[in-house]
Each structure stands twice: as C-alpha cells, then as structure tokens.
Motif scaffolding. Structure first.
Motif, PDB file in Angstrom:
ATOM      1  N   ARG A  51       0.821  -1.215   0.000  1.00 29.79           N
ATOM      2  CA  ARG A  51       0.000   0.000   0.000  1.00 29.79           C
ATOM      3  C   ARG A  51       0.858   1.270   0.000  1.00 29.79           C
ATOM      4  O   ARG A  51       0.386   2.349   0.329  1.00 29.79           O
ATOM      5  CB  ARG A  51      -0.962   0.000   1.191  1.00 29.79           C
ATOM      6  CG  ARG A  51      -1.946  -1.169   1.148  1.00 29.79           C
ATOM      7  CD  ARG A  51      -2.984  -1.081   2.241  1.00 29.79           C
ATOM      8  NE  ARG A  51      -3.814   0.099   2.112  1.00 29.79           N
ATOM      9  CZ  ARG A  51      -4.879   0.185   1.306  1.00 29.79           C
ATOM     10  NH1 ARG A  51      -5.207  -0.840   0.534  1.00 29.79           N
ATOM     11  NH2 ARG A  51      -5.590   1.286   1.262  1.00 29.79           N
ATOM     12  N   LYS A  52       2.125   1.119  -0.359  1.00 33.60           N
ATOM     13  CA  LYS A  52       3.004   2.277  -0.537  1.00 33.60           C
ATOM     14  C   LYS A  52       3.578   2.192  -1.934  1.00 33.60           C
ATOM     15  O   LYS A  52       4.261   1.225  -2.272  1.00 33.60           O
ATOM     16  CB  LYS A  52       4.126   2.282   0.502  1.00 33.60           C
ATOM     17  CG  LYS A  52       3.655   2.491   1.927  1.00 33.60           C
ATOM     18  CD  LYS A  52       4.835   2.526   2.883  1.00 33.60           C
ATOM     19  CE  LYS A  52       4.373   2.773   4.318  1.00 33.60           C
ATOM     20  NZ  LYS A  52       5.514   2.782   5.267  1.00 33.60           N
ATOM     21  N   LEU A  53       3.314   3.200  -2.739  1.00 33.47           N
ATOM     22  CA  LEU A  53       3.737   3.168  -4.137  1.00 33.47           C
ATOM     23  C   LEU A  53       5.254   3.062  -4.259  1.00 33.47           C
ATOM     24  O   LEU A  53       5.764   2.423  -5.194  1.00 33.47           O
ATOM     25  CB  LEU A  53       3.218   4.415  -4.859  1.00 33.47           C
ATOM     26  CG  LEU A  53       2.903   4.274  -6.356  1.00 33.47           C
ATOM     27  CD1 LEU A  53       1.945   3.128  -6.616  1.00 33.47           C
ATOM     28  CD2 LEU A  53       2.343   5.583  -6.898  1.00 33.47           C
ATOM     29  N   ASP A  54       5.975   3.636  -3.303  1.00 32.05           N
ATOM     30  CA  ASP A  54       7.431   3.600  -3.410  1.00 32.05           C
ATOM     31  C   ASP A  54       8.021   2.220  -3.088  1.00 32.05           C
ATOM     32  O   ASP A  54       9.231   2.015  -3.176  1.00 32.05           O
ATOM     33  CB  ASP A  54       8.080   4.682  -2.536  1.00 32.05           C
ATOM     34  CG  ASP A  54       7.788   4.532  -1.050  1.00 32.05           C
ATOM     35  OD1 ASP A  54       7.159   3.522  -0.653  1.00 32.05           O
ATOM     36  OD2 ASP A  54       8.181   5.427  -0.283  1.00 32.05           O
ATOM     37  N   GLU A  55       7.174   1.263  -2.738  1.00 32.29           N
ATOM     38  CA  GLU A  55       7.604  -0.125  -2.539  1.00 32.29           C
ATOM     39  C   GLU A  55       7.156  -1.030  -3.693  1.00 32.29           C
ATOM     40  O   GLU A  55       7.440  -2.228  -3.685  1.00 32.29           O
ATOM     41  CB  GLU A  55       7.030  -0.668  -1.227  1.00 32.29           C
ATOM     42  CG  GLU A  55       7.522   0.058   0.015  1.00 32.29           C
ATOM     43  CD  GLU A  55       6.855  -0.443   1.285  1.00 32.29           C
ATOM     44  OE1 GLU A  55       5.916  -1.272   1.184  1.00 32.29           O
ATOM     45  OE2 GLU A  55       7.263  -0.009   2.381  1.00 32.29           O
ATOM     46  N   CYS A  56       6.492  -0.439  -4.669  1.00 33.02           N
ATOM     47  CA  CYS A  56       5.845  -1.230  -5.711  1.00 33.02           C
ATOM     48  C   CYS A  56       6.672  -1.324  -6.994  1.00 33.02           C
ATOM     49  O   CYS A  56       7.321  -0.357  -7.399  1.00 33.02           O
ATOM     50  CB  CYS A  56       4.492  -0.624  -6.066  1.00 33.02           C
ATOM     51  SG  CYS A  56       3.263  -0.776  -4.749  1.00 33.02           S
ATOM     52  N   VAL A  57       6.601  -2.495  -7.614  1.00 32.44           N
ATOM     53  CA  VAL A  57       7.150  -2.692  -8.954  1.00 32.44           C
ATOM     54  C   VAL A  57       5.974  -2.689  -9.926  1.00 32.44           C
ATOM     55  O   VAL A  57       5.027  -3.465  -9.774  1.00 32.44           O
ATOM     56  CB  VAL A  57       7.940  -4.012  -9.057  1.00 32.44           C
ATOM     57  CG1 VAL A  57       8.355  -4.282 -10.493  1.00 32.44           C
ATOM     58  CG2 VAL A  57       9.167  -3.954  -8.163  1.00 32.44           C
ATOM     59  N   ILE A  58       6.053  -1.813 -10.914  1.00 32.15           N
ATOM     60  CA  ILE A  58       4.953  -1.581 -11.846  1.00 32.15           C
ATOM     61  C   ILE A  58       5.402  -1.927 -13.264  1.00 32.15           C
ATOM     62  O   ILE A  58       6.489  -1.537 -13.695  1.00 32.15           O
ATOM     63  CB  ILE A  58       4.510  -0.099 -11.805  1.00 32.15           C
ATOM     64  CG1 ILE A  58       4.184   0.340 -10.375  1.00 32.15           C
ATOM     65  CG2 ILE A  58       3.327   0.130 -12.741  1.00 32.15           C
ATOM     66  CD1 ILE A  58       3.009  -0.364  -9.740  1.00 32.15           C
ATOM     67  N   ALA A  59       4.566  -2.654 -13.974  1.00 32.78           N
ATOM     68  CA  ALA A  59       4.843  -2.956 -15.385  1.00 32.78           C
ATOM     69  C   ALA A  59       4.074  -1.990 -16.276  1.00 32.78           C
ATOM     70  O   ALA A  59       3.047  -1.433 -15.882  1.00 32.78           O
ATOM     71  CB  ALA A  59       4.446  -4.390 -15.719  1.00 32.78           C
ATOM     72  N   CYS A  60       4.588  -1.808 -17.473  1.00 36.08           N
ATOM     73  CA  CYS A  60       3.955  -0.892 -18.414  1.00 36.08           C
ATOM     74  C   CYS A  60       4.191  -1.389 -19.838  1.00 36.08           C
ATOM     75  O   CYS A  60       4.962  -2.319 -20.068  1.00 36.08           O
ATOM     76  CB  CYS A  60       4.506   0.517 -18.258  1.00 36.08           C
ATOM     77  SG  CYS A  60       6.280   0.633 -18.589  1.00 36.08           S
ATOM     78  N   GLY A  61       3.502  -0.774 -20.768  1.00 39.65           N
ATOM     79  CA  GLY A  61       3.804  -0.970 -22.167  1.00 39.65           C
ATOM     80  C   GLY A  61       4.573   0.241 -22.667  1.00 39.65           C
ATOM     81  O   GLY A  61       4.389   1.349 -22.148  1.00 39.65           O
ATOM     82  N   LEU A  62       5.460   0.058 -23.599  1.00 37.15           N
ATOM     83  CA  LEU A  62       6.187   1.181 -24.190  1.00 37.15           C
ATOM     84  C   LEU A  62       5.920   1.186 -25.690  1.00 37.15           C
ATOM     85  O   LEU A  62       6.222   0.198 -26.372  1.00 37.15           O
ATOM     86  CB  LEU A  62       7.692   1.055 -23.940  1.00 37.15           C
ATOM     87  CG  LEU A  62       8.162   1.272 -22.507  1.00 37.15           C
ATOM     88  CD1 LEU A  62       9.655   1.004 -22.414  1.00 37.15           C
ATOM     89  CD2 LEU A  62       7.845   2.683 -22.048  1.00 37.15           C
ATOM     90  N   PRO A  63       5.358   2.267 -26.217  1.00 35.80           N
ATOM     91  CA  PRO A  63       5.124   2.319 -27.661  1.00 35.80           C
ATOM     92  C   PRO A  63       6.448   2.293 -28.415  1.00 35.80           C
ATOM     93  O   PRO A  63       7.452   2.834 -27.946  1.00 35.80           O
ATOM     94  CB  PRO A  63       4.391   3.648 -27.860  1.00 35.80           C
ATOM     95  CG  PRO A  63       4.746   4.475 -26.674  1.00 35.80           C
ATOM     96  CD  PRO A  63       4.937   3.510 -25.549  1.00 35.80           C
ATOM     97  N   HIS A  64       6.414   1.631 -29.543  1.00 31.29           N
ATOM     98  CA  HIS A  64       7.632   1.500 -30.344  1.00 31.29           C
ATOM     99  C   HIS A  64       7.411   2.129 -31.715  1.00 31.29           C
ATOM    100  O   HIS A  64       6.384   2.778 -31.956  1.00 31.29           O
ATOM    101  CB  HIS A  64       8.030   0.029 -30.456  1.00 31.29           C
ATOM    102  CG  HIS A  64       6.902  -0.873 -30.848  1.00 31.29           C
ATOM    103  ND1 HIS A  64       6.458  -0.990 -32.142  1.00 31.29           N
ATOM    104  CD2 HIS A  64       6.110  -1.672 -30.094  1.00 31.29           C
ATOM    105  CE1 HIS A  64       5.451  -1.844 -32.177  1.00 31.29           C
ATOM    106  NE2 HIS A  64       5.215  -2.267 -30.952  1.00 31.29           N
ATOM    107  N   ILE A  65       8.318   1.936 -32.601  1.00 31.07           N
ATOM    108  CA  ILE A  65       8.258   2.585 -33.902  1.00 31.07           C
ATOM    109  C   ILE A  65       6.937   2.292 -34.612  1.00 31.07           C
ATOM    110  O   ILE A  65       6.519   1.148 -34.720  1.00 31.07           O
ATOM    111  CB  ILE A  65       9.474   2.163 -34.776  1.00 31.07           C
ATOM    112  CG1 ILE A  65       9.509   2.973 -36.072  1.00 31.07           C
ATOM    113  CG2 ILE A  65       9.479   0.657 -35.056  1.00 31.07           C
ATOM    114  CD1 ILE A  65      10.822   2.799 -36.836  1.00 31.07           C
ATOM    115  N   GLY A  66       6.271   3.360 -35.011  1.00 32.41           N
ATOM    116  CA  GLY A  66       5.026   3.214 -35.756  1.00 32.41           C
ATOM    117  C   GLY A  66       3.793   2.964 -34.915  1.00 32.41           C
ATOM    118  O   GLY A  66       2.692   2.820 -35.462  1.00 32.41           O
ATOM    119  N   ARG A  67       3.928   2.920 -33.591  1.00 36.58           N
ATOM    120  CA  ARG A  67       2.767   2.628 -32.751  1.00 36.58           C
ATOM    121  C   ARG A  67       2.730   3.517 -31.527  1.00 36.58           C
ATOM    122  O   ARG A  67       3.758   3.762 -30.893  1.00 36.58           O
ATOM    123  CB  ARG A  67       2.774   1.168 -32.287  1.00 36.58           C
ATOM    124  CG  ARG A  67       2.337   0.170 -33.340  1.00 36.58           C
ATOM    125  CD  ARG A  67       1.968  -1.157 -32.707  1.00 36.58           C
ATOM    126  NE  ARG A  67       0.848  -1.033 -31.796  1.00 36.58           N
ATOM    127  CZ  ARG A  67       0.377  -2.031 -31.048  1.00 36.58           C
ATOM    128  NH1 ARG A  67       0.949  -3.217 -31.101  1.00 36.58           N
ATOM    129  NH2 ARG A  67      -0.645  -1.855 -30.246  1.00 36.58           N
TER     130      ARG A  67
END
Length: 264
Positions: free
Chosen positions: A148-164
């Motif tokens: 419940r503390k964001l600074d302890e959290c590992v977060i995944a994301c998507g990263l746009p790449h060429i053309g998207r």
C-alpha cells in the motif's frame, strides 16, 4: 486439481497449441542467422496456433463465436458466447527467442468474460480463472500483492515503439511515475503482465492501445485474484477502450490519479 468442464476444454486447447509453439520456438534460433529472417516463420506459427485453437474450441463447443487476432471475428450460431483468443501474445519476444509469450483464451457470455486461460508453453506456467471461482497458477491459488506504498511497488507498463502509440504521452507517464515507484518493468506480453499482477509478482500494470484479445483473459485473472482492473478513466471497460490499469485497490487508485490527468 479438478477443473470445470469449461476450463478443461480451454486448457486442453491451450496445451495442444502450446506444444506447437514450443517446437517453433526451437527453430527461431536457427532462423535468426538466415538472410530471410524469422518474421515470416513466426507469422505462420501464429496462424497455425490460432487454427488449432479454433478447431479444438469449435469441436468442444459447437456454434460459439470466435474472435482471434489473426482471423478476426467468426460468427457462430450461438450469439451469446464468444471465444476471445490471442494465439501468440508477445510475438516480438517469440521472434527473438525470448521465452516470455503466451496463448490467451477467454470466453465471454453476453459480453461478460466468465473464464480465462493464459499459458506460457516455454516454462509450462498455466494460469486459469473462472468467474466467482478464483484464479490459479499451476493449481496454486493466486492473490494480488498487498503493498500500500507506491514507493515499494514494482509496476509494469507498455512502451510504444516505432510506428505505434503516442510516444510523447508515454514519456510523460513514465516521468510522472518513475520518482514514485520502486521499479518499472516492460516484459512485452500484456496477458502475462496481467497474470503477473494476479500472482503478486507485479504490484500494478498499465498500458494503452491494446486489443480485446490482449486483455480479456488477464482481466478476469486479476479480478478473481482480488485485484481491480479498469481503463485509465478509472470506471471504463478496457475491452472497449483498449487502455488498462490494474493492481490491488490502492495501487490501482494511485495509478489512476497519476495517469488520468495526463491523457486528457
């Protein structure tokens, strides 16, 4: 573990297509050094896996509709049920021989996803979820992480790449979050990112511009593991918008507070 008849159908189909993809993965290493390259081979592997899934699911549940990444919408005589299938989520990983990819199968009834299976044949991890019955990884019950503390959290994301995608927006989102969290991860297969949140391996995940077959099975996985899933507005449906945010209730809420204003 005893699965329902529905889950058994989905698991059997996923495992058969998974064996085909695992064999194909073994060929990628050899194709990397060819002049032609592996791209055409992977496209064929993708399509072959989808046809195997369609054949097995249609045989087990005749008349159900089928929405697949490769073949698009196939209408069935049963208008209330639709399979939502990605035969190879994480194609770029697969193309490079990276064992982070999955088969994703969901079943929607009257527009609501009621069951999901995500299977990574490279490491034989099988995630299942059925509405009201919980989520499991290889028979182990799943729960989202409780941080419940964001600074302890590992977060995944998507990263746009060429053309998207919107690169500028992605950079703004990363900048807004990177001083707030313990770490970022970008694994390259949306269904497995969602499954990892369900398993508590990741605390949260967000990505924009996805398709329904990327999200459908993972969405029910997270919810059945006690997590919260929405679009980036906080109350919208990712299957409709293509944008997804998830985590436990706290992490989901914190991500929405940061991400929502940036996209407006």
């Amino acid at each position: 573990m005893l699965y329902s008849a529905l889950i058994n159908v989905m698991v059997k189909a996923a495992r058969r297509a998974g064996r085909s993809l695992k064999r194909d993965l073994g060929e990628i290493e050899h194709l990397q050094v060819s002049l032609k390259g592996p791209a055409n081979f992977v496209s064929l592997a993708d399509k072959r896996a989808e046809e195997m899934l369609y054949t097995d699911l249609e045989k087990a549940r005749p008349g159900y509709g089928f929405l697949g990444e490769e073949g698009g919408q196939r209408e069935g005589s049963d208008k209330s049920h639709t399979w939502i299938v990605d035969p190879l989520d994480g194609t770029t990983n697969f193309l490079h021989g990276i064992p982070q990819f999955a088969i994703s199968i969901a079943l929607a009834r009257e527009g609501t996803v009621i069951a999901g299976v995500i299977y990574n044949p490279a490491n034989d991890e099988l995630y299942i979820a059925e509405r009201g019955k919980g989520a499991f990884l290889n028979d182990q019950r799943l729960r989202v992480a409780g941080r419940r503390k964001l600074d302890e959290c590992v977060i995944a994301c998507g990263l746009p790449h060429i053309g998207r995608g919107n690169h500028q927006l992605a950079q703004q989102e990363m900048a807004a979050l990177q001083t707030r969290v313990a770490g970022f991860r970008r694994f390259g297969a949306a269904s497995l990112d969602l499954a990892f949140v369900a398993a508590g391996r990741l605390d949260g995940y967000w990505e924009r511009n996805l398709n329904s077959w990327d999200i459908a099975a993972g969405q029910i996985m997270v919810r059945e593991a006690g997590g919260t899933v929405s679009g980036i507005q906080g109350n919208d449906d990712p299957l409709q918008t293509g944008h997804v945010v998830c985590g436990n209730e706290f992490v989901h809420g914190e991500l929405i507070k940061i991400l929502k204003p940036l996209g407006q």
